[in-house]
Design a protein around this motif. Structure first.
Motif, PDB file in Angstrom:
ATOM      1  N   GLU A 131       0.829  -1.207   0.000  1.00  0.00           N
ATOM      2  CA  GLU A 131       0.000   0.000   0.000  1.00  0.00           C
ATOM      3  C   GLU A 131       0.861   1.253   0.000  1.00  0.00           C
ATOM      4  O   GLU A 131       0.537   2.243  -0.673  1.00  0.00           O
ATOM      5  N   ALA A 132       1.965   1.223   0.749  1.00  0.00           N
ATOM      6  CA  ALA A 132       2.873   2.374   0.756  1.00  0.00           C
ATOM      7  C   ALA A 132       3.483   2.578  -0.622  1.00  0.00           C
ATOM      8  O   ALA A 132       3.658   3.713  -1.087  1.00  0.00           O
ATOM      9  N   ALA A 133       3.807   1.478  -1.281  1.00  0.00           N
ATOM     10  CA  ALA A 133       4.372   1.560  -2.629  1.00  0.00           C
ATOM     11  C   ALA A 133       3.356   2.134  -3.610  1.00  0.00           C
ATOM     12  O   ALA A 133       3.702   2.967  -4.464  1.00  0.00           O
ATOM     13  N   VAL A 134       2.097   1.708  -3.480  1.00  0.00           N
ATOM     14  CA  VAL A 134       1.052   2.224  -4.361  1.00  0.00           C
ATOM     15  C   VAL A 134       0.877   3.730  -4.142  1.00  0.00           C
ATOM     16  O   VAL A 134       0.707   4.496  -5.112  1.00  0.00           O
ATOM     17  N   GLU A 135       0.922   4.164  -2.900  1.00  0.00           N
ATOM     18  CA  GLU A 135       0.769   5.589  -2.623  1.00  0.00           C
ATOM     19  C   GLU A 135       1.914   6.397  -3.228  1.00  0.00           C
ATOM     20  O   GLU A 135       1.695   7.476  -3.797  1.00  0.00           O
ATOM     21  N   ARG A 136       3.150   5.903  -3.110  1.00  0.00           N
ATOM     22  CA  ARG A 136       4.280   6.620  -3.708  1.00  0.00           C
ATOM     23  C   ARG A 136       4.170   6.608  -5.231  1.00  0.00           C
ATOM     24  O   ARG A 136       4.486   7.603  -5.891  1.00  0.00           O
ATOM     25  N   TYR A 137       3.711   5.495  -5.788  1.00  0.00           N
ATOM     26  CA  TYR A 137       3.499   5.417  -7.240  1.00  0.00           C
ATOM     27  C   TYR A 137       2.526   6.501  -7.683  1.00  0.00           C
ATOM     28  O   TYR A 137       2.759   7.199  -8.677  1.00  0.00           O
ATOM     29  N   ARG A 138       1.434   6.649  -6.966  1.00  0.00           N
ATOM     30  CA  ARG A 138       0.409   7.614  -7.355  1.00  0.00           C
ATOM     31  C   ARG A 138       0.915   9.046  -7.293  1.00  0.00           C
ATOM     32  O   ARG A 138       0.505   9.894  -8.091  1.00  0.00           O
ATOM     33  N   VAL A 139       1.807   9.318  -6.352  1.00  0.00           N
ATOM     34  CA  VAL A 139       2.395  10.660  -6.290  1.00  0.00           C
ATOM     35  C   VAL A 139       3.104  10.987  -7.599  1.00  0.00           C
ATOM     36  O   VAL A 139       2.896  12.056  -8.195  1.00  0.00           O
ATOM     37  N   HIS A 140       3.907  10.065  -8.062  1.00  0.00           N
ATOM     38  CA  HIS A 140       4.660  10.300  -9.301  1.00  0.00           C
ATOM     39  C   HIS A 140       3.754  10.224 -10.530  1.00  0.00           C
ATOM     40  O   HIS A 140       3.939  11.001 -11.479  1.00  0.00           O
ATOM     41  N   TYR A 141       2.797   9.328 -10.492  1.00  0.00           N
ATOM     42  CA  TYR A 141       1.906   9.160 -11.637  1.00  0.00           C
ATOM     43  C   TYR A 141       1.053  10.410 -11.840  1.00  0.00           C
ATOM     44  O   TYR A 141       0.901  10.896 -12.973  1.00  0.00           O
ATOM     45  N   ARG A 142       0.496  10.941 -10.742  1.00  0.00           N
ATOM     46  CA  ARG A 142      -0.318  12.157 -10.847  1.00  0.00           C
ATOM     47  C   ARG A 142       0.514  13.369 -11.241  1.00  0.00           C
ATOM     48  O   ARG A 142      -0.013  14.327 -11.826  1.00  0.00           O
ATOM     49  N   ALA A 143       1.805  13.349 -10.935  1.00  0.00           N
ATOM     50  CA  ALA A 143       2.678  14.485 -11.245  1.00  0.00           C
ATOM     51  C   ALA A 143       2.983  14.600 -12.737  1.00  0.00           C
ATOM     52  O   ALA A 143       3.665  15.548 -13.145  1.00  0.00           O
TER      53      ALA A 143
END
Length: 283
Positions: A131-143
């Motif tokens: 879940e932590a990895a998914v959250e970090r992924y989303r930060v970069h993906y949304r950016a």
């Protein structure tokens, strides 16, 4: 797909446009009767003789609108778009954020398609905080990563041809809807689709079969007259669970071997061949 127009004048017109060996433009398709003209009401295909039978007795092949399944479901990543730079790049950045050495870019094509909650543990190891990895992924993906993609050549034209001849079309993707919808809109696919169905951010629809179940429940589509088009075994297996025929696309990230082993009803090698394959598929 090579389309032979019905008149010499149309052949000459298409030859002058240097497109006789490729998919013809929509104007040619409409003039030849293979795609309905604007304003024509499209009804689900009739269940008569197979197109091949009509061709064998010398009759003119029926137009796409008479042969298309009533509903078409399209996967997004690896089918409509090539999202590798954005997805793989964001995946690798998320791993680095959490102190993991990211695998080489060229080895990560397999992460495109299934839910990332299932992919991160395969790289991070058992017990890792997916879940932590998914959250970090989303930060970069949304950016910006979500728009770092390209369209497969010929795919927009094929989607337009299929959409002009079929009654209903939906995007059915494991990508969360808040990302899938703006991508479909930004890259010009939105006018062809009735709605975009995707996963939920909380992971409640990570299984694509559950997304298809939602489409059936909300839209009342007939699985027996529906086709799922996708590039991974997850698309094929999800369709099978609902008795839906499937077309695996070879230009995505699963490959012909994976699609064949998954049991795809048919495999399409090139985007320009897709309209005829969909129209010819027995449902």
């Amino acid at each position: 797909m090579r389309v032979i127009c019905g008149t010499e004048a149309l052949e000459n017109r298409c030859r002058r446009s240097r497109l006789t060996e490729m998919t013809l433009p929509m104007a040619c398709l409409r003039e030849s009767g293979l795609v309905p003209r604007r304003g024509r009401t499209v009804t689900p295909r009739a269940r008569g003789r197979a197109p091949a039978a009509a061709a064998m007795d010398g009759a003119r092949p029926r137009p796409y609108s008479d042969r298309m399944p009533s509903t078409i479901l399209f996967d997004l990543d690896g089918t409509l778009t090539d999202p590798a730079p954005g997805i793989i790049g964001s995946f690798r950045k998320a791993l680095a954020d959490l102190g993991h050495e990211p695998p080489p870019y060229e080895t990560l094509g397999w992460i495109i398609g299934p839910a990332l909650r299932l992919s991160f543990p395969k790289v991070m190891g058992e017990g890792a905080d997916a879940e932590a990895a998914v959250e970090r992924y989303r930060v970069h993906y949304r950016a910006g990563g979500m728009y770092d993609l390209s369209l497969y050549p010929g795919m927009p034209e094929s989607v337009a041809a299929i959409g002009a001849a079929s009654a209903r079309m939906f995007v059915c993707t494991a990508k969360p809807e808040p990302y899938a919808i703006p991508i479909v809109e930004r890259f010009g696919y939105a006018p062809h689709f009735e709605r975009v169905y995707g996963a939920a951010l909380d992971g409640s629809l990570d299984d694509k079969a559950d997304i298809i179940a939602k489409i059936i429940a909300e839209q009342g589509i007939d699985p027996a007259d529906t086709v799922m088009i996708g590039d991974r075994m997850h698309d094929i297996h999800a369709a099978q669970r609902h008795g839906i025929a499937s077309i695996g696309v070879a230009w995505g990230y699963g490959g012909v071997v994976e699609l064949r082993e998954a049991g795809a009803t048919a495999i399409c090698q090139r985007p320009e061949d897709l309209p005829e394959m969909v129209a010819s598929l027995p449902c």
